[in-house]
Design a protein around this motif. Sequence first.
Motif, PDB file in Angstrom:
ATOM      1  N   LEU A 221       0.816  -1.206   0.000  1.00  0.00           N
ATOM      2  CA  LEU A 221       0.000   0.000   0.000  1.00  0.00           C
ATOM      3  C   LEU A 221       0.854   1.262   0.000  1.00  0.00           C
ATOM      4  O   LEU A 221       0.462   2.294  -0.552  1.00  0.00           O
ATOM      5  N   ALA A 222       2.037   1.179   0.599  1.00  0.00           N
ATOM      6  CA  ALA A 222       2.885   2.363   0.738  1.00  0.00           C
ATOM      7  C   ALA A 222       3.690   2.661  -0.517  1.00  0.00           C
ATOM      8  O   ALA A 222       4.248   3.755  -0.644  1.00  0.00           O
ATOM      9  N   SER A 223       3.775   1.721  -1.446  1.00  0.00           N
ATOM     10  CA  SER A 223       4.638   1.873  -2.607  1.00  0.00           C
ATOM     11  C   SER A 223       3.827   2.196  -3.859  1.00  0.00           C
ATOM     12  O   SER A 223       3.087   1.354  -4.365  1.00  0.00           O
ATOM     13  N   SER A 224       3.990   3.419  -4.383  1.00  0.00           N
ATOM     14  CA  SER A 224       3.299   3.772  -5.621  1.00  0.00           C
ATOM     15  C   SER A 224       3.840   2.942  -6.784  1.00  0.00           C
ATOM     16  O   SER A 224       3.093   2.563  -7.699  1.00  0.00           O
ATOM     17  N   ARG A 225       5.133   2.654  -6.770  1.00  0.00           N
ATOM     18  CA  ARG A 225       5.741   1.825  -7.814  1.00  0.00           C
ATOM     19  C   ARG A 225       5.132   0.439  -7.848  1.00  0.00           C
ATOM     20  O   ARG A 225       4.883  -0.148  -8.906  1.00  0.00           O
ATOM     21  N   CYS A 226       4.844  -0.069  -6.663  1.00  0.00           N
ATOM     22  CA  CYS A 226       4.237  -1.390  -6.534  1.00  0.00           C
ATOM     23  C   CYS A 226       2.802  -1.366  -7.043  1.00  0.00           C
ATOM     24  O   CYS A 226       2.374  -2.257  -7.781  1.00  0.00           O
ATOM     25  N   ARG A 227       2.060  -0.335  -6.674  1.00  0.00           N
ATOM     26  CA  ARG A 227       0.667  -0.235  -7.104  1.00  0.00           C
ATOM     27  C   ARG A 227       0.580  -0.142  -8.623  1.00  0.00           C
ATOM     28  O   ARG A 227      -0.262  -0.783  -9.253  1.00  0.00           O
ATOM     29  N   GLU A 228       1.450   0.654  -9.212  1.00  0.00           N
ATOM     30  CA  GLU A 228       1.402   0.868 -10.658  1.00  0.00           C
ATOM     31  C   GLU A 228       1.745  -0.391 -11.442  1.00  0.00           C
ATOM     32  O   GLU A 228       1.271  -0.574 -12.567  1.00  0.00           O
ATOM     33  N   ALA A 229       2.570  -1.260 -10.867  1.00  0.00           N
ATOM     34  CA  ALA A 229       2.987  -2.467 -11.581  1.00  0.00           C
ATOM     35  C   ALA A 229       1.794  -3.344 -11.940  1.00  0.00           C
ATOM     36  O   ALA A 229       1.812  -4.033 -12.968  1.00  0.00           O
ATOM     37  N   PHE A 230       0.748  -3.320 -11.130  1.00  0.00           N
ATOM     38  CA  PHE A 230      -0.405  -4.185 -11.352  1.00  0.00           C
ATOM     39  C   PHE A 230      -1.494  -3.537 -12.206  1.00  0.00           C
ATOM     40  O   PHE A 230      -2.509  -4.165 -12.475  1.00  0.00           O
ATOM     41  N   ASP A 231      -1.276  -2.296 -12.635  1.00  0.00           N
ATOM     42  CA  ASP A 231      -2.290  -1.577 -13.401  1.00  0.00           C
ATOM     43  C   ASP A 231      -2.038  -1.776 -14.897  1.00  0.00           C
ATOM     44  O   ASP A 231      -1.267  -1.038 -15.519  1.00  0.00           O
TER      45      ASP A 231
END
Length: 340
Positions: A221-231
């Motif tokens: 939840l804290a990582s924007s890079r992580c969130r974007e990877a799944f989009d």
Amino acid sequence: TTTRGPGFGRAKSVIVVYANGGQSQLETWDPKPDAPAEIRGEFAATPTAVPGTFISEHFPRIARLTDCVTIVRNMSHDDLDHGTATYLSLTGRYHTRKSSNPPASPDDFPQHGAVLHRVRPTARFPYSAVNINGPAYVPLIVGAGQNGGFLGRDYGPLLVGDVHAKAVGLPGLPPQPDLPTVRLDARRSLLESIDGFTREHDRGALVGDAEGLYAQAYRMLASSRCREAFDLNQEEPALRDRYGRNRAGQACLLARRLVEAEVPWITVFFNHNARGQDVKPRDTDFYGWDTHNDIFVAMKNHLMPRFDLGFSALLEDLEQRGLLETTLVVCMGEFGRAPR
């Protein structure tokens, strides 16, 4: 001190494209055009980018990319059932109930990605291993060998299901406007207090497992890079079309995005069912490589067109982005078929 040879160990990520059910080698990677008809089957062989190397006529896109591929034709083992052969493929160990179809157990050996997370965890992503388009059903139960096994749930790969069915491969990651950081931190503090009380009175392993999973979730939840990877919506529609607008194709596309996010181990279950055509014969997404009397119809009309499209797109995309030099792509299944 050992000296590594040229080119050894350059991979930063591994993608395992797992053909659940076992691709028949004679109809895919190792055709026998000079063999009798009852052995070679109905499909013809086609020349490839490598002179003298032939693969199936139904892999025309992959045939143009074989200069990027090493075909290993001498692998074998003596496990006779899809369940324990899948376990062997994903863990590198024979199951104690060899040639059977056992359910998953906490005593199982861990999947390769879970071992990696134990011995060399990455600091660049909350998970060292991700399973996409899972879990793999063998044939109607979740196959053993897909998780952390005796290492525990903390080491199990992140499981991502059908990424074609939803806009974001892993829902729930985008920040919520009505949940500011201060409220999220307060919820986390409350949860830690409750868990501390439970741990003190319960002394159970389940609380320890949950703590590890919560920690990984908060890192996600804290990582924007992580969130974007799944989009996947960040990709051009034409590229999504190139992979194929289906479960397998979009799973391969997500695998490429996770390589860019520096996830070290990614397993794509190209088809989540070993033999789902018995359940949904009109839905190609459910077809698996465990083909018997339906081998030529199932492979020609359902399995091979999607595989040729999705797997070739993955190789092309990685190469064009300069990622193939540092990504080991392994396509495999649990076994093939006997000549007759």
